[in-house]
Design a protein around this motif. Structure first.
Motif, PDB file in Angstrom:
ATOM      1  N   UNK A 150       0.846  -1.192   0.000  1.00 17.91           N
ATOM      2  CA  UNK A 150       0.000   0.000   0.000  1.00 17.91           C
ATOM      3  C   UNK A 150       0.880   1.240   0.000  1.00 17.91           C
ATOM      4  N   UNK A 151       0.331   2.330  -0.554  1.00 23.82           N
ATOM      5  CA  UNK A 151       0.986   3.636  -0.484  1.00 23.82           C
ATOM      6  C   UNK A 151      -0.016   4.638   0.093  1.00 23.82           C
ATOM      7  N   UNK A 152       0.494   5.554   0.909  1.00 25.88           N
ATOM      8  CA  UNK A 152      -0.389   6.527   1.552  1.00 25.88           C
ATOM      9  C   UNK A 152       0.361   7.837   1.753  1.00 25.88           C
ATOM     10  N   UNK A 153      -0.386   8.898   2.010  1.00 21.06           N
ATOM     11  CA  UNK A 153       0.211  10.188   2.348  1.00 21.06           C
ATOM     12  C   UNK A 153      -0.031  10.545   3.813  1.00 21.06           C
ATOM     13  N   UNK A 154      -0.628   9.618   4.577  1.00 23.51           N
ATOM     14  CA  UNK A 154      -1.009   9.904   5.962  1.00 23.51           C
ATOM     15  C   UNK A 154      -0.351   8.907   6.916  1.00 23.51           C
ATOM     16  N   UNK A 155       0.475   9.421   7.846  1.00 27.26           N
ATOM     17  CA  UNK A 155       1.186   8.524   8.746  1.00 27.26           C
ATOM     18  C   UNK A 155       0.234   7.775   9.673  1.00 27.26           C
ATOM     19  N   UNK A 156      -0.895   8.408  10.069  1.00 25.63           N
ATOM     20  CA  UNK A 156      -1.812   7.732  10.974  1.00 25.63           C
ATOM     21  C   UNK A 156      -2.505   6.561  10.276  1.00 25.63           C
ATOM     22  N   UNK A 157      -2.822   6.709   8.990  1.00 23.09           N
ATOM     23  CA  UNK A 157      -3.401   5.599   8.235  1.00 23.09           C
ATOM     24  C   UNK A 157      -2.383   4.479   8.086  1.00 23.09           C
ATOM     25  N   UNK A 158      -1.131   4.833   7.832  1.00 31.22           N
ATOM     26  CA  UNK A 158      -0.088   3.823   7.687  1.00 31.22           C
ATOM     27  C   UNK A 158       0.081   3.015   8.969  1.00 31.22           C
ATOM     28  N   UNK A 159       0.085   3.697  10.109  1.00 31.96           N
ATOM     29  CA  UNK A 159       0.253   2.972  11.374  1.00 31.96           C
ATOM     30  C   UNK A 159      -0.958   2.098  11.670  1.00 31.96           C
ATOM     31  N   UNK A 160      -2.157   2.577  11.324  1.00 31.41           N
ATOM     32  CA  UNK A 160      -3.350   1.767  11.558  1.00 31.41           C
ATOM     33  C   UNK A 160      -3.379   0.538  10.653  1.00 31.41           C
ATOM     34  N   UNK A 161      -2.798   0.646   9.456  1.00 34.71           N
ATOM     35  CA  UNK A 161      -2.675  -0.532   8.592  1.00 34.71           C
ATOM     36  C   UNK A 161      -1.756  -1.570   9.228  1.00 34.71           C
ATOM     37  N   UNK A 162      -0.690  -1.085   9.860  1.00 31.91           N
ATOM     38  CA  UNK A 162       0.194  -2.005  10.591  1.00 31.91           C
ATOM     39  C   UNK A 162      -0.574  -2.653  11.732  1.00 31.91           C
TER      40      UNK A 162
ATOM     41  N   UNK B 165       2.397   7.345  18.056  1.00 32.52           N
ATOM     42  CA  UNK B 165       1.651   6.102  17.825  1.00 32.52           C
ATOM     43  C   UNK B 165       1.373   5.427  19.170  1.00 32.52           C
ATOM     44  N   UNK B 166       0.115   5.346  19.542  1.00 34.20           N
ATOM     45  CA  UNK B 166      -0.258   4.812  20.855  1.00 34.20           C
ATOM     46  C   UNK B 166      -0.991   3.476  20.778  1.00 34.20           C
TER      47      UNK B 166
END
Length: 300
Positions: free
Chosen positions: A222-234, A251-252
């Motif tokens: 996946x590619x994204x421009x949002x760090x919060x979306x990237x962490x939620x994908x993890x 990241x909590x």
């Protein structure tokens, strides 16, 4: 001898930006017939067509592309003239155009700009959010007076003022095979599926180059421009990602484990300006303020 008006060039650039006389007229708040008349007058003065008009769009001719290049340079010179005159006549006021990658703006700059505004309330700061790679290009082309970029860049083209240096960290799901590791070697990530920033962001190329140096092309899921979306994908166990330490501190989610990378991958930020371009008094003031207030760039 040509007798061109700045207004003609400004309107022409707006048409090329929108690729539509209709949308450009709306942006400029003038009627479509009036805008068409201005563009037609410019074409008659130059003796050649600049745009190809169709029902839905306005395509640019070869001559139009050349006019765009020179018109942009003229607009930059006009902006520099206006800024220089403003500095001479009224040093208590100013305006700054700055490009910020969204990740950097949200991490550091609200606190910095709040304090700067308290000290210099008459300075207007116009912020545009672009990915880091596009910020560099836009500073070079003169769209922004200054920008914040991820290093390295072609420093022969820019004056560079470093502000942040930290490391990238690996984010994995808590059930991942590396979740209990204190660190992970880059070469051992060969078979992982990655969540990456998209190509507009400097981190995309930085991380890709690091993995290629380890002998493999990363598998980007996946590619994204949002760090919060990237962490939620993890957190949803869709893959792994690598993010700067300052973001990792935000990241909590208990489903995510954060691990050091070995060798470490630095994440360096700097304010940049184009070499030999006039920098306003307000721009100088903001850069000096940032360099003197570096505690704002250590996110905890």
């Amino acid at each position: 001898m040509l007798f061109l008006e700045i207004r003609q060039l400004k309107y022409f650039l707006e048409v090329t930006k929108h690729k539509s006389i209709t949308r450009a007229s709306e942006s400029l708040h003038i009627s479509q017939p009036a805008l068409s008349k201005v563009i037609k007058g410019l074409e008659e003065e130059l003796g050649m067509p600049l745009i190809i008009r169709t029902n839905k769009t306005s395509d640019i001719t070869d001559a139009g592309l050349i006019v765009i290049e020179y018109a942009q340079k003229m607009m930059i010179l006009m902006d520099e003239m206006s800024t220089t005159l403003n500095d001479i006549t009224n040093l208590s006021r100013g305006q700054i155009h700055i490009g910020l990658p969204p990740i950097i703006g949200s991490l550091f700059f609200p606190r910095v700009l709040a304090k700067f505004h308290q000290k210099f309330p008459n300075v207007t700061i116009n912020i545009t959010e672009y990915g880091g790679a596009r910020v560099v290009k836009s500073v070079e082309e003169g769209e922004f007076e200054l920008g914040v970029a991820v290093l390295p860049i072609e420093e022969q083209k820019f004056d560079v003022y470093p502000i942040v240096e930290e490391e990238m960290k690996l984010l994995v799901h808590h059930n991942h095979r590396f979740a209990s590791n204190e660190f992970v070697e880059l070469a051992k990530l060969k078979d992982e599926e990655f969540i990456f920033y998209n190509e507009e962001f400097a981190l995309h190329q930085i991380m890709r180059d690091e993995f290629i140096n380890q002998g493999f092309e990363p598998k980007i899921l996946f590619k994204s421009s949002q760090w919060d979306l990237m962490s939620e994908m993890v957190a949803a166990n869709l893959g792994v990602t690598a993010l700067p330490e300052s973001i990792c501190n935000r990241v909590m989610n208990p489903d995510i484990k954060i691990i050091k990378l070995q060798p470490a991958i630095p994440w360096k930020l700097a304010v940049i300006t184009k070499k030999d371009r006039y920098l306003s008094y307000a721009g100088h003031t903001l850069i000096n303020f940032i360099l003197n207030e570096k505690q704002f760039f250590h996110y905890n």
